[in-house]
Structures are given as C-alpha cells and as structure tokens.
Design a protein around this motif. Structure first.
Motif, PDB file in Angstrom:
ATOM      1  N   ALA A  83       0.832  -1.206   0.000  1.00 24.94           N
ATOM      2  CA  ALA A  83       0.000   0.000   0.000  1.00 24.94           C
ATOM      3  C   ALA A  83       0.866   1.255   0.000  1.00 24.94           C
ATOM      4  O   ALA A  83       0.607   2.207  -0.736  1.00 24.94           O
ATOM      5  CB  ALA A  83      -0.933  -0.008   1.214  1.00 24.94           C
ATOM      6  N   GLU A  84       1.916   1.244   0.803  1.00 29.25           N
ATOM      7  CA  GLU A  84       2.826   2.393   0.855  1.00 29.25           C
ATOM      8  C   GLU A  84       3.506   2.609  -0.491  1.00 29.25           C
ATOM      9  O   GLU A  84       3.633   3.731  -0.968  1.00 29.25           O
ATOM     10  CB  GLU A  84       3.866   2.174   1.946  1.00 29.25           C
ATOM     11  CG  GLU A  84       4.767   3.368   2.159  1.00 29.25           C
ATOM     12  CD  GLU A  84       5.706   3.148   3.331  1.00 29.25           C
ATOM     13  OE1 GLU A  84       6.865   3.578   3.215  1.00 29.25           O
ATOM     14  OE2 GLU A  84       5.283   2.560   4.342  1.00 29.25           O
ATOM     15  N   TRP A  85       3.935   1.529  -1.133  1.00 29.60           N
ATOM     16  CA  TRP A  85       4.581   1.630  -2.447  1.00 29.60           C
ATOM     17  C   TRP A  85       3.635   2.270  -3.448  1.00 29.60           C
ATOM     18  O   TRP A  85       4.030   3.166  -4.208  1.00 29.60           O
ATOM     19  CB  TRP A  85       5.013   0.239  -2.921  1.00 29.60           C
ATOM     20  CG  TRP A  85       5.413   0.234  -4.364  1.00 29.60           C
ATOM     21  CD1 TRP A  85       6.583   0.691  -4.882  1.00 29.60           C
ATOM     22  CD2 TRP A  85       4.624  -0.210  -5.470  1.00 29.60           C
ATOM     23  NE1 TRP A  85       6.575   0.544  -6.252  1.00 29.60           N
ATOM     24  CE2 TRP A  85       5.386  -0.006  -6.626  1.00 29.60           C
ATOM     25  CE3 TRP A  85       3.360  -0.764  -5.583  1.00 29.60           C
ATOM     26  CZ2 TRP A  85       4.922  -0.345  -7.896  1.00 29.60           C
ATOM     27  CZ3 TRP A  85       2.888  -1.106  -6.841  1.00 29.60           C
ATOM     28  CH2 TRP A  85       3.664  -0.893  -7.969  1.00 29.60           C
ATOM     29  N   LEU A 107      -6.423   0.990   3.084  1.00 27.29           N
ATOM     30  CA  LEU A 107      -5.550  -0.032   3.660  1.00 27.29           C
ATOM     31  C   LEU A 107      -4.349   0.607   4.347  1.00 27.29           C
ATOM     32  O   LEU A 107      -3.944   0.171   5.423  1.00 27.29           O
ATOM     33  CB  LEU A 107      -5.077  -1.009   2.587  1.00 27.29           C
ATOM     34  CG  LEU A 107      -6.135  -1.961   2.052  1.00 27.29           C
ATOM     35  CD1 LEU A 107      -5.598  -2.711   0.848  1.00 27.29           C
ATOM     36  CD2 LEU A 107      -6.615  -2.915   3.125  1.00 27.29           C
ATOM     37  N   GLU A 108      -3.813   1.629   3.732  1.00 24.14           N
ATOM     38  CA  GLU A 108      -2.654   2.309   4.327  1.00 24.14           C
ATOM     39  C   GLU A 108      -3.039   2.943   5.650  1.00 24.14           C
ATOM     40  O   GLU A 108      -2.323   2.825   6.637  1.00 24.14           O
ATOM     41  CB  GLU A 108      -2.105   3.350   3.351  1.00 24.14           C
ATOM     42  CG  GLU A 108      -0.713   3.831   3.693  1.00 24.14           C
ATOM     43  CD  GLU A 108      -0.692   4.940   4.739  1.00 24.14           C
ATOM     44  OE1 GLU A 108       0.299   5.036   5.476  1.00 24.14           O
ATOM     45  OE2 GLU A 108      -1.678   5.692   4.822  1.00 24.14           O
ATOM     46  N   ARG A 109      -4.204   3.607   5.700  1.00 22.52           N
ATOM     47  CA  ARG A 109      -4.665   4.224   6.950  1.00 22.52           C
ATOM     48  C   ARG A 109      -4.887   3.165   8.024  1.00 22.52           C
ATOM     49  O   ARG A 109      -4.591   3.386   9.194  1.00 22.52           O
ATOM     50  CB  ARG A 109      -5.964   5.008   6.727  1.00 22.52           C
ATOM     51  CG  ARG A 109      -5.776   6.346   6.046  1.00 22.52           C
ATOM     52  CD  ARG A 109      -7.037   7.192   6.118  1.00 22.52           C
ATOM     53  NE  ARG A 109      -8.217   6.532   5.585  1.00 22.52           N
ATOM     54  CZ  ARG A 109      -8.612   6.596   4.315  1.00 22.52           C
ATOM     55  NH1 ARG A 109      -7.921   7.296   3.445  1.00 22.52           N
ATOM     56  NH2 ARG A 109      -9.702   5.972   3.919  1.00 22.52           N
ATOM     57  N   CYS A 114      -9.319   2.320  -7.161  1.00 28.79           N
ATOM     58  CA  CYS A 114      -8.147   1.598  -6.667  1.00 28.79           C
ATOM     59  C   CYS A 114      -7.424   2.421  -5.610  1.00 28.79           C
ATOM     60  O   CYS A 114      -7.033   1.898  -4.568  1.00 28.79           O
ATOM     61  CB  CYS A 114      -7.176   1.292  -7.808  1.00 28.79           C
ATOM     62  SG  CYS A 114      -7.795   0.092  -8.989  1.00 28.79           S
ATOM     63  N   GLY A 115      -7.259   3.680  -5.884  1.00 30.72           N
ATOM     64  CA  GLY A 115      -6.552   4.547  -4.955  1.00 30.72           C
ATOM     65  C   GLY A 115      -7.246   4.619  -3.605  1.00 30.72           C
ATOM     66  O   GLY A 115      -6.597   4.613  -2.561  1.00 30.72           O
ATOM     67  N   ASP A 116      -8.577   4.662  -3.610  1.00 28.97           N
ATOM     68  CA  ASP A 116      -9.318   4.711  -2.358  1.00 28.97           C
ATOM     69  C   ASP A 116      -9.076   3.457  -1.534  1.00 28.97           C
ATOM     70  O   ASP A 116      -8.885   3.523  -0.319  1.00 28.97           O
ATOM     71  CB  ASP A 116     -10.818   4.874  -2.614  1.00 28.97           C
ATOM     72  CG  ASP A 116     -11.184   6.260  -3.106  1.00 28.97           C
ATOM     73  OD1 ASP A 116     -10.334   7.177  -3.011  1.00 28.97           O
ATOM     74  OD2 ASP A 116     -12.313   6.422  -3.597  1.00 28.97           O
ATOM     75  N   VAL A 117      -9.074   2.304  -2.200  1.00 25.40           N
ATOM     76  CA  VAL A 117      -8.836   1.043  -1.496  1.00 25.40           C
ATOM     77  C   VAL A 117      -7.439   1.042  -0.889  1.00 25.40           C
ATOM     78  O   VAL A 117      -7.255   0.717   0.286  1.00 25.40           O
ATOM     79  CB  VAL A 117      -9.027  -0.167  -2.442  1.00 25.40           C
ATOM     80  CG1 VAL A 117      -8.543  -1.449  -1.791  1.00 25.40           C
ATOM     81  CG2 VAL A 117     -10.480  -0.284  -2.856  1.00 25.40           C
ATOM     82  N   VAL A 118      -6.460   1.423  -1.677  1.00 27.05           N
ATOM     83  CA  VAL A 118      -5.086   1.405  -1.195  1.00 27.05           C
ATOM     84  C   VAL A 118      -4.898   2.404  -0.063  1.00 27.05           C
ATOM     85  O   VAL A 118      -4.280   2.087   0.959  1.00 27.05           O
ATOM     86  CB  VAL A 118      -4.097   1.666  -2.347  1.00 27.05           C
ATOM     87  CG1 VAL A 118      -2.690   1.828  -1.840  1.00 27.05           C
ATOM     88  CG2 VAL A 118      -4.170   0.524  -3.350  1.00 27.05           C
ATOM     89  N   ARG A 119      -5.454   3.595  -0.191  1.00 26.11           N
ATOM     90  CA  ARG A 119      -5.333   4.597   0.879  1.00 26.11           C
ATOM     91  C   ARG A 119      -6.026   4.127   2.149  1.00 26.11           C
ATOM     92  O   ARG A 119      -5.521   4.318   3.255  1.00 26.11           O
ATOM     93  CB  ARG A 119      -5.875   5.950   0.424  1.00 26.11           C
ATOM     94  CG  ARG A 119      -4.900   6.685  -0.495  1.00 26.11           C
ATOM     95  CD  ARG A 119      -5.374   8.097  -0.794  1.00 26.11           C
ATOM     96  NE  ARG A 119      -6.554   8.104  -1.634  1.00 26.11           N
ATOM     97  CZ  ARG A 119      -6.531   7.943  -2.960  1.00 26.11           C
ATOM     98  NH1 ARG A 119      -5.384   7.753  -3.588  1.00 26.11           N
ATOM     99  NH2 ARG A 119      -7.648   7.952  -3.664  1.00 26.11           N
ATOM    100  N   ALA A 153       2.090   5.981  -7.283  1.00 25.93           N
ATOM    101  CA  ALA A 153       0.960   6.450  -8.085  1.00 25.93           C
ATOM    102  C   ALA A 153      -0.053   7.214  -7.245  1.00 25.93           C
ATOM    103  O   ALA A 153      -1.174   6.782  -7.070  1.00 25.93           O
ATOM    104  CB  ALA A 153       0.289   5.248  -8.749  1.00 25.93           C
ATOM    105  N   PRO A 154       0.324   8.364  -6.705  1.00 22.37           N
ATOM    106  CA  PRO A 154      -0.585   9.093  -5.820  1.00 22.37           C
ATOM    107  C   PRO A 154      -1.848   9.595  -6.510  1.00 22.37           C
ATOM    108  O   PRO A 154      -2.840   9.845  -5.852  1.00 22.37           O
ATOM    109  CB  PRO A 154       0.268  10.260  -5.325  1.00 22.37           C
ATOM    110  CG  PRO A 154       1.324  10.431  -6.355  1.00 22.37           C
ATOM    111  CD  PRO A 154       1.576   9.058  -6.914  1.00 22.37           C
ATOM    112  N   GLY A 155      -1.852   9.709  -7.813  1.00 22.09           N
ATOM    113  CA  GLY A 155      -3.039  10.193  -8.516  1.00 22.09           C
ATOM    114  C   GLY A 155      -3.758   9.092  -9.237  1.00 22.09           C
ATOM    115  O   GLY A 155      -4.476   9.337 -10.192  1.00 22.09           O
ATOM    116  N   ALA A 156      -3.598   7.861  -8.811  1.00 18.66           N
ATOM    117  CA  ALA A 156      -4.204   6.719  -9.492  1.00 18.66           C
ATOM    118  C   ALA A 156      -5.725   6.813  -9.476  1.00 18.66           C
ATOM    119  O   ALA A 156      -6.305   7.545  -8.690  1.00 18.66           O
ATOM    120  CB  ALA A 156      -3.749   5.428  -8.843  1.00 18.66           C
TER     121      ALA A 156
END
Length: 101
Positions: free
Chosen positions: A44-46, A65-67, A58-63, A51-54
């Motif tokens: 998730a950090e990678w 998970l990161e939180r 997908c970005g919401d899921v990864v963010r 790809a911060p603007g993905a």
C-alpha cells in the motif's frame, strides 16, 4: 516509472495483496498474520508513493488499507488484535472490485 493515472499499478497491488491474504489464510501457512499485514502495508505504501493520482476506486482502497495499517505496530499486536486488523483488511479487499488486465 508508471504514470500516476495508470490503473495497472492499482490492479497489480490489489492482486499482490489478495495473494498475500490468501496465503496467510491457509490453515498450514508459513506466513503469520503479522507478516502478511506488514507485507500488505508495504505494498500500500509503495502504491501511494508510486501512483498518488491513481484512479479513484483503486486509490481509495489502497489509501484505506494504508490508513488501517499505518499506525499499527505489527510486531506488538496481540494475536487477537492482529487477527481483527487482518480481518478488516480482508473485508476491504473483498469489497474492492478489480477488473482484469
């Protein structure tokens, strides 16, 4: 380096996270829940760095998970705490729709 809008990065991360979760969930797995969670957090950090603007889904899921994993001291979690957090991560992953490549 991939484009920040490249959904391939998100799909790749979600596939890898799903694979880690599946391996950790096996009854005879050599991977502990804590190791799985640490691996998922690293992925998730990678993605956040790569790809911060993905694409938003997908970005919401990864963010998310990161939180969920960022503040967790994975090594210090008790068994039940690790299992509970891992269950939350799995629930997020189960709710994520990942179109094929």
């Amino acid at each position: 380096m991939t484009s920040p809008h490249d959904p391939h990065t998100c799909r790749r991360a979600l596939r890898e996270i799903g694979e880690i979760a599946a391996v950790a969930g096996l009854a005879d797995s050599q991977m502990s829940d804590q190791e799985a969670l640490a691996s998922i957090a690293a992925i998730a950090e990678w993605v956040l760095e790569e790809a911060p603007g993905a694409r938003a889904d997908c970005g919401d899921v990864v963010r998310r998970l990161e939180r969920m994993t960022a503040g967790a001291d994975v090594e210090a979690l008790g068994d039940r705490e690790a299992q509970a957090l891992f269950g939350e991560v799995l629930a997020v992953l189960a709710g994520a729709e990942t179109p094929g490549p």
